[in-house]
Design an enzyme around this catalytic site. Structure first.
Site, PDB file in Angstrom:
ATOM      1  N   HIS A   1       0.846  -1.203   0.000  1.00 18.53           N
ATOM      2  CA  HIS A   1       0.000   0.000   0.000  1.00 18.53           C
ATOM      3  C   HIS A   1       0.874   1.243   0.000  1.00 18.53           C
ATOM      4  O   HIS A   1       1.817   1.360   0.778  1.00 18.53           O
ATOM      5  CB  HIS A   1      -0.903   0.021   1.235  1.00 18.53           C
ATOM      6  CG  HIS A   1      -1.854   1.172   1.217  1.00 18.53           C
ATOM      7  ND1 HIS A   1      -3.077   1.110   0.587  1.00 18.53           N
ATOM      8  CD2 HIS A   1      -1.748   2.435   1.704  1.00 18.53           C
ATOM      9  CE1 HIS A   1      -3.687   2.284   0.704  1.00 18.53           C
ATOM     10  NE2 HIS A   1      -2.895   3.104   1.373  1.00 18.53           N
TER      11      HIS A   1
ATOM     12  N   ASP B   1     -14.661   3.901   6.728  1.00 19.44           N
ATOM     13  CA  ASP B   1     -13.558   4.726   6.212  1.00 19.44           C
ATOM     14  C   ASP B   1     -14.001   5.527   4.993  1.00 19.44           C
ATOM     15  O   ASP B   1     -13.601   6.676   4.830  1.00 19.44           O
ATOM     16  CB  ASP B   1     -12.351   3.848   5.856  1.00 19.44           C
ATOM     17  CG  ASP B   1     -11.263   4.689   5.218  1.00 19.44           C
ATOM     18  OD1 ASP B   1     -10.756   5.593   5.902  1.00 19.44           O
ATOM     19  OD2 ASP B   1     -10.963   4.492   4.026  1.00 19.44           O
TER      20      ASP B   1
ATOM     21  N   ARG C   1     -13.281  13.908   5.785  1.00 15.28           N
ATOM     22  CA  ARG C   1     -11.938  14.450   6.061  1.00 15.28           C
ATOM     23  C   ARG C   1     -11.432  15.274   4.888  1.00 15.28           C
ATOM     24  O   ARG C   1     -10.786  16.309   5.062  1.00 15.28           O
ATOM     25  CB  ARG C   1     -10.960  13.298   6.342  1.00 15.28           C
ATOM     26  CG  ARG C   1     -11.173  12.656   7.700  1.00 15.28           C
ATOM     27  CD  ARG C   1     -10.421  11.350   7.798  1.00 15.28           C
ATOM     28  NE  ARG C   1      -9.001  11.522   7.590  1.00 15.28           N
ATOM     29  CZ  ARG C   1      -8.190  10.584   7.102  1.00 15.28           C
ATOM     30  NH1 ARG C   1      -8.662   9.403   6.757  1.00 15.28           N
ATOM     31  NH2 ARG C   1      -6.915  10.816   6.959  1.00 15.28           N
TER      32      ARG C   1
ATOM     33  N   SER D   1      -7.201   4.681   8.844  1.00 17.68           N
ATOM     34  CA  SER D   1      -7.885   4.590   7.553  1.00 17.68           C
ATOM     35  C   SER D   1      -7.189   3.546   6.661  1.00 17.68           C
ATOM     36  O   SER D   1      -7.839   2.660   6.088  1.00 17.68           O
ATOM     37  CB  SER D   1      -7.852   5.973   6.888  1.00 17.68           C
ATOM     38  OG  SER D   1      -8.041   5.907   5.514  1.00 17.68           O
TER      39      SER D   1
ATOM     40  N   LYS E   1      -8.474  -0.739   6.010  1.00 19.84           N
ATOM     41  CA  LYS E   1      -8.693  -1.345   4.684  1.00 19.84           C
ATOM     42  C   LYS E   1      -7.778  -2.539   4.476  1.00 19.84           C
ATOM     43  O   LYS E   1      -8.169  -3.554   3.903  1.00 19.84           O
ATOM     44  CB  LYS E   1      -8.454  -0.289   3.586  1.00 19.84           C
ATOM     45  CG  LYS E   1      -9.589   0.728   3.533  1.00 19.84           C
ATOM     46  CD  LYS E   1      -9.372   1.768   2.464  1.00 19.84           C
ATOM     47  CE  LYS E   1      -8.259   2.712   2.793  1.00 19.84           C
ATOM     48  NZ  LYS E   1      -8.498   4.129   2.720  1.00 19.84           N
TER      49      LYS E   1
HETATM   50  N1  URA Z   1      -4.834   7.032   2.022  1.00 21.81           N
HETATM   51  C1  URA Z   1      -5.834   6.455   2.722  1.00 21.81           C
HETATM   52  O1  URA Z   1      -6.332   5.408   2.351  1.00 21.81           O
HETATM   53  N2  URA Z   1      -6.257   7.055   3.845  1.00 21.81           N
HETATM   54  C2  URA Z   1      -5.725   8.197   4.300  1.00 21.81           C
HETATM   55  O2  URA Z   1      -6.141   8.664   5.329  1.00 21.81           O
HETATM   56  C3  URA Z   1      -4.692   8.811   3.555  1.00 21.81           C
HETATM   57  C4  URA Z   1      -4.256   8.197   2.404  1.00 21.81           C
END
Ligand code: URA
Length: 433
Positions: free
Chosen positions: A82, A161, A168, A183, A187
């Site tokens: 990621h 999220d 956000r 966040s 995931k």
């Molecule tokens: N990427 C994400 O998935 N969440 C965040 O808060 C920032 C970048």
């Protein structure tokens, strides 16, 4: 328990209980807590921060807001990677087939671009026919058969999220470390992989502007992953300059293919090999150093390119794009951005370069905006390069020629010139394991 008291507690700097955090996340996901109260809570978290325990509770509550994908049907250790988001970051598209070509299993769920950063799913959709939505059983079967797949995260993965991120994004609370860590990790935990390599971007094109901030975020995410039984590693990489030379969907796929042919830019190639070696190492293929050698071999003998073609075909795409770039590049209008003075490029404002490519049609300002797959930027000179007046610094592409002139001015404004040479910065600042 009520939301007013929870906001008040956090705004006064008190630690929230696990119950208060669960109440907040569930209430907001179920639309019982309104946006205005959640916005106030997010701002209080941004200012007051969260303890490791609170961040871990927040992650768990967001993970449990949706389904946790069961990947136990995949034979072997399943890895995932990621990135926290950058400009020109097409690493995943090259890395996933590279790792699979060495025997690794990569089940990757990716996102779309928003703001100045691009998204892997949008880039892959520039390949005609490529399906980014697969039922989970097909996703698992493909990873078992060819070693890799990249799909868009399902709507049911961490729905809390999705709602929180959207809020956000419009309340200037994206940059909070506990909110980012939870966040991203919610995931990742919901996506079901065993081993995760994080690429925390740092610099002018990233959410984290300093290495220290990036390291704090990386450590927070590593602890959450380790506490949840995941094998973890984290890279802190430079986003003061765009990665590679291509920005824009079709252009970036072409750069990935070139990289898999062994002809890609040095920074992108190196980053893919480095991160790939850690994905392989966490999957039990040896030390990172040994895995780097395995990855280099798969790149140089063409196995990684062949695997990319296999993945495109398995997901319904047209793999002839590997030899013929005409569909990916299209026939957009273009303009050359030329240097107005002699000197060295001493700085690039990478976030603004990302916004410049969005203005050309390569990205979205709103989630509903259509994409121009052929729009984008080819960068010819980066920080540290010496240029002369009139040299071409970049080429801009857009279907709508009216977008080119204003984007040229904007692109020039992203660059700082000086008379003295500056050393080009490191690509990888740190690796945490
Ligand atoms: N990427 C994400 O998935 N969440 C965040 O808060 C920032 C970048």
């Amino acid at each position: 328990m009520n939301m007013y008291e929870i906001i008040e507690a956090k705004a006064s700097g008190r630690e929230l209980t696990s119950e208060q955090i669960r109440f907040t996340v569930k209430g907001f996901t179920d639309a019982e807590i309104p946006d205005y109260q959640m916005s106030a809570w997010l701002m209080a978290v941004l200012w007051r921060g969260m303890s490791a325990r609170e961040t871990s509770d927040l992650t768990r509550a967001m993970t449990e807001s949706g389904e946790v994908v069961d990947l136990s049907g995949i034979n072997g250790i399943v890895s995932d990677k990621h990135s926290t988001g950058g400009v020109g970051d097409k690493t995943s598209m090259a890395l996933v087939p590279l790792v699979a070509a060495c025997g690794g299993k990569v089940a990757k769920m990716s996102g779309r671009g928003l703001g100045h950063t691009g998204g892997t799913i949008d880039k892959l959709e520039s390949i005609p026919g490529f399906k980014v939505e697969l039922p989970i059983d097909q996703f698992i079967a493909q990873v078992n058969r060819i070693g890799c797949a990249i799909i868009g995260a399902s709507k049911n993965v961490a729905p809390a999220d999705k709602k929180m991120y959207a809020l956000r994004d419009v309340t200037a609370t994206v940059g909070s470390i506990p909110l980012m860590a939870s966040s991203i990790m919610a995931k990742k935990l919901a996506s079901g992989s065993d081993a995760i390599v994080l690429d925390v971007k740092c610099g002018s094109g990233a959410f984290m502007k300093s290495v220290d901030q990036a390291r704090i975020l990386a450590k927070a995410m590593m602890s959450i992953g380790i506490a949840n039984g995941k094998k973890m590693a984290a890279f802190i990489t430079n986003m003061d300059v765009p990665l590679g030379t291509a920005i824009g969907n079709g252009l970036e796929v072409v750069e990935v293919i070139e990289t898999l042919k062994g002809q890609g830019p040095a920074d992108l190639t190196h980053e893919c090999l480095e991160i790939g070696s850690y994905l392989l190492s966490l999957s039990g293929f040896g030390t990172p150093e040994n895995c780097y050698i395995q990855a280099e071999a798969a790149l140089s003998d063409g196995r990684a390119l062949k695997k990319f073609a296999e993945m495109i075909e398995a997901q319904g795409g047209d793999s002839s794009v590997i030899e013929d770039y005409s569909i990916l590049l299209g026939n957009p209008a273009s303009i050359e951005v030329r240097a107005l003075r002699d000197g060295y490029i001493t700085k690039m404002d990478t976030e603004k370069i990302g916004m410049c490519s969005v203005s050309l049609g390569a990205g979205r300002s709103k989630i509903t905006d259509p994409l121009d797959y052929h729009a984008g930027i080819t960068i010819l000179h980066k920080t540290g390069d010496q240029v002369k007046t009139g040299d071409t610094l970049a080429i801009l592409y857009a279907a709508n020629p009216d977008l080119l002139e204003p984007a040229t001015d904007n692109y020039l404004k992203t660059l700082t010139f000086g008379d003295k040479m500056v050393a080009s910065e490191k690509l990888v600042f740190d690796i945490l394991r």
